[in-house]
Structures are given as structure tokens and as C-alpha cells.
Design a protein around this motif. Sequence first.
Motif, PDB file in Angstrom:
ATOM      1  N   SER A  78       0.757  -1.225  -0.057  1.00 56.31           N
ATOM      2  CA  SER A  78      -0.234  -0.073   0.117  1.00 56.31           C
ATOM      3  C   SER A  78       0.858   1.092  -0.101  1.00 56.31           C
ATOM      4  O   SER A  78       1.778   1.312   0.855  1.00 56.31           O
ATOM      5  CB  SER A  78      -0.873   0.038   1.379  1.00 56.31           C
TER       6      SER A  78
ATOM      7  N   GLU B 130      -3.311   0.578  -3.118  1.00 66.84           N
ATOM      8  CA  GLU B 130      -2.855  -0.628  -2.580  1.00 66.84           C
ATOM      9  C   GLU B 130      -2.405  -1.692  -3.803  1.00 66.84           C
ATOM     10  O   GLU B 130      -3.013  -1.735  -4.884  1.00 66.84           O
ATOM     11  CB  GLU B 130      -4.048  -1.365  -1.893  1.00 66.84           C
TER      12      GLU B 130
ATOM     13  N   SER C 207       2.691   2.357   3.257  1.00 70.85           N
ATOM     14  CA  SER C 207       2.047   2.175   4.690  1.00 70.85           C
ATOM     15  C   SER C 207       2.010   0.623   4.953  1.00 70.85           C
ATOM     16  O   SER C 207       1.802   0.234   6.141  1.00 70.85           O
ATOM     17  CB  SER C 207       0.577   2.670   4.495  1.00 70.85           C
ATOM     18  N   LYS C 208       2.128  -0.248   3.854  1.00 73.67           N
ATOM     19  CA  LYS C 208       2.115  -1.500   4.277  1.00 73.67           C
ATOM     20  C   LYS C 208       2.826  -2.248   3.211  1.00 73.67           C
ATOM     21  O   LYS C 208       2.324  -2.045   1.999  1.00 73.67           O
ATOM     22  CB  LYS C 208       0.704  -2.107   4.439  1.00 73.67           C
TER      23      LYS C 208
ATOM     24  N   SER D  80       3.489  -6.698   2.525  1.00 71.49           N
ATOM     25  CA  SER D  80       3.488  -7.965   3.053  1.00 71.49           C
ATOM     26  C   SER D  80       3.729  -8.946   2.027  1.00 71.49           C
ATOM     27  O   SER D  80       3.163  -8.627   0.859  1.00 71.49           O
ATOM     28  CB  SER D  80       1.906  -8.163   3.699  1.00 71.49           C
TER      29      SER D  80
END
Length: 520
Positions: free
Chosen positions: A303, A443, A493-494, A496
Motif C-alpha cells: 500500500s 494498494e 504504509s504496508k 506484506s
Amino acid sequence: MMNLQILMTQFQSQYSSITGPMYYNGIYHLFYQHNPYGPLWGNMTWAHSISYDLINWVHLDHALNPIDPFDINGCWSGSTTILPGGKPAILYTGKDTKNHEVQNLAVPKNLSDPLLIEWVKSAHNPIMTPVNGIDPFFYRDPTTAWQGSNKRWRVIVGSQIDGHGTAILYTSEDFVNWTRSESPLHSSNRTGMWECPDFYPVSVEGNGRGIETKYVLKASFNHQDHYVIGLYDPKTDIYVVDTDFMDSALQLRYDYGKFYASKTFLDSGKKRRVLWAWIEETDSKSDDIEKGWSGLQADVEVSFVLPKFEETEMMEQNLVDPQLLCSQNQASVEGLFGPFGLLVLASKDLTEQTAIFFRIFRSHSKYVVLMSSLRDEVEKTTYGAFIDVDPSSETVSLRSLTSALTKMSASGLRKPSGISAQSSRFRLFIFVVILTGGVKSLEALHTIDHSIVESFGGEGVACITARVYPKLATDKDAHLYAFNNGTQSVKISKLSAWSMKEAQFFQYRKEERHFSNYDK
């Protein structure tokens, strides 16, 4: 609209189709075209595999072999249908002794066999033939059949009549004797031959009328899977589409990349429709022979947060061609917001890399997701997709599905060197998002196989699949980097990543009545 891809890799031929997936008595069956004598096209049979979870598979004996006059030159694509009483049936195209395409029927030899290993061809074959103006070389791929209100069966066959793509409609009372309807279900003078058609109902929001049922008609042409949506009257067999094939700049496709000859089936166990497709090789035939197969995973989600975007670049209104956007905004072209994104399947020195990234523009109408691919030695194709996204959501999602992602640099955005189309081995994927409002975050979800990168934009509204063939960035030598080549700052922000277990393949040995591990 939907996109679930199950990739089978063993012994797929270069020109191969998923022919008849179905769910029957708790078991998933996959039939697919297969050349038992090599990785290239030819000697088409119907291979047969089964699964309980759509991940691990058991390969059974071939269901159909080209040994009869009506299919002696190949058992080509088709579909399965579950008849009343729970009896499955196969409709398929055969190439007869004249190399004409005809439609044939086959049923299980023994319904008490839970694996449905043996299939018997009908004594009435061929049950549909190319007569009355139908070109015998453009007449193939019968769909799953459906019943109308009068209980007569309907099926469509892909064709080309007077150079126009056509879905020829047939009806039958007994599934053996078929009558051609006076009018096709649908046709288009904007396309040529329709391969592997598909027709099925979906629920859609009806502009203030609540949920209504419409029908999807998919046709494979120009190496892509296009679809239209419309209203179908089962009493009259009249199908009226909302927007026809090729009549809009926003062409509806399942996937805007390397994705063809797809087939859906209704998974009655989980109450869902599952879409399968063939991802064609773009490597050379000599490489296919060396690999022994053709036409086939870590999962990455990232993201990005955009602190401000008031000064976002404007897009010229007349610049709507995805290929033009791609050619003018490559990874090395600096902009305000972007290009930023990921380098996957990258070698340590970045001489080999796959770039997946965004570049932000402002427009008055829509978001656009654009992907471009460049690589030496194989075909050089530009992929592009246009999608509308609700700006009030403040999120635009992109998911891409790679394996061997063992080394990552994601603590912050970095600018790796070597992002250039002149790199020694470079494959480029560009995603361009055109803003219409206050979107502040992006994202991205990525799944990358050894040779496949799958990307999903707008929560699957636009899907793009491409083939990559790294020679340096493999296994433990594959890296993943986040980068930003724009002048404005972008934050992650992210991020994974998941490694995915390998699917297990087993071979059923009829003489020993047991399964053996296919990989051993």
C-alpha cells in the motif's frame, strides 16, 4: 468481473485450452487439451485431472483420444454439462477425416466410478455439422448447455460467418438431436472468428431497480478474452447487450494481458462461478521443448500513501490509448507522482528485473491502469487496461501474483539504479492511475510465479497477466525492491509477502489402483 486462475503446468501444449471443468459429487474435474507426445501443438487429446481442493491434482487416463473418423485429426475444445439425474456429458469439437470441424458427444462409461475415468463417445456422432453456409474450418468450441423455459436444451458454437464473429445457437430435446436456430444468439461485424465462447448468468445492480439477472457472453478473439453483458429472454432466445464488442474504448475483458480461451463452471459445492484460463507461452519453441512443457508463487501486497496530490500531472484528454501512455511514461521517465512501485524477479545488480509501478495523473473522468511489457528475445507486447474507480473510497487496489522472492528491500522507498529499457534483460510493467478526486492511497497485491506475473487492479476490475522468463533472478538469487522515480515523496504504509506451498501432483495408475506422487 471475476478472476480466479488455477494454473496447471504439467505437459501443457503451446496451443492448449481448458476444455471442460466441472464439479461432480464432491470432486473437481479438469479436462484440457494435451499433446501426449511433446510440449508443442498437435495430437490433441482430452487429458483429465481431478482435485478435492483446486490446488493438489491427480492425473487420470485421457478421457478422449482422436481415434474415430469424426475426431481422427484432433479432439478439440468443448464443455461439460450436468444432465437431469446428475449424469455429466461432454460436448466437444472433433476434426474429422476431411479436417472439418464437427461437434460430438461423450458420456461416462460407468457412473458408479467416482473418478469418471472412462468415457464413451456417442454412436450418433457427429451430432452437429457445418452446413448451410457454415465454414467447416471456423466452427468449434460448444459451450456448456442450458435449458430454456420449454425444457429444450440450448448450446452455442463459436463460428465466423461472412467474416463476422458469431455464436450459432442450437436446441435439442434429448441432447442428441440438435436443430440450428434461425438466428444466432449474437454476432458482431466488428470481430472475426469467436473461439471458446461462454454464456452464463450474473447478478448485477440495476440502476435503482435493485439486483437483476443479466448474462455474460464471452468470446476469445485477437488473442484476448472479451465479454459483453446483456439481457437474455429464455423464451425467445433474444439476447440484447448493453455495449457490444469493440463499440467502446472501455473494452470489457477478463484480463488485459496474456490470458486466453478461458472457461467458467458453476461450483455448486461453494455456490460460486470459477474461471479458468490458458496463459500462453511467449518464450521460443526451442525453450518450450527444453522445458518439456508450455502454457502453465509468492503473494505480495503493498500500500502506498500519497501525502498530497494537488500538483498532480494532467493527462491530455486525447491521449487515451494505453500503448501511447505506456510508451511515453516508462519506468525511467521522471514525473511528479511516479513512477513508483516494485521491482520483482530482480537480480542483485538489477541487470534483470520486472518493474510493476504506478504513475499518477489527473483527469475529469476515470482512473486508468496501464501495463507495458518489453523484453529481448520474445514478443514485445504492450498491455493496457482502463478502469473506473470510485474516488470516495480513497483506495485503489492492485494485486499481482512470483515465487523465489527470498530477499526484499522494503523498509523505505529507494531508487535502484538500472531502471531503463536498455538494461540487458528487462521486462517492464507500467500501471498508470488517473485521479478524478481525493484518492490518497494505493494498494498493490502481486503474485509472481517462476514465469508468470499476475496483477489485479481496482479489486479485480482490471486484471493483467504476463509471462516473464528470468535467467539470473531465480530461486535464492531473486530479489524484490520498492522504488520511487517521481519528484514527490510517496510512503509505504504496508508491504506484506507470503510464500506459497507448491501444489502436489499425483499420477493415477489404473493397473495398480493407487495414486503415486507425480513429482517423484
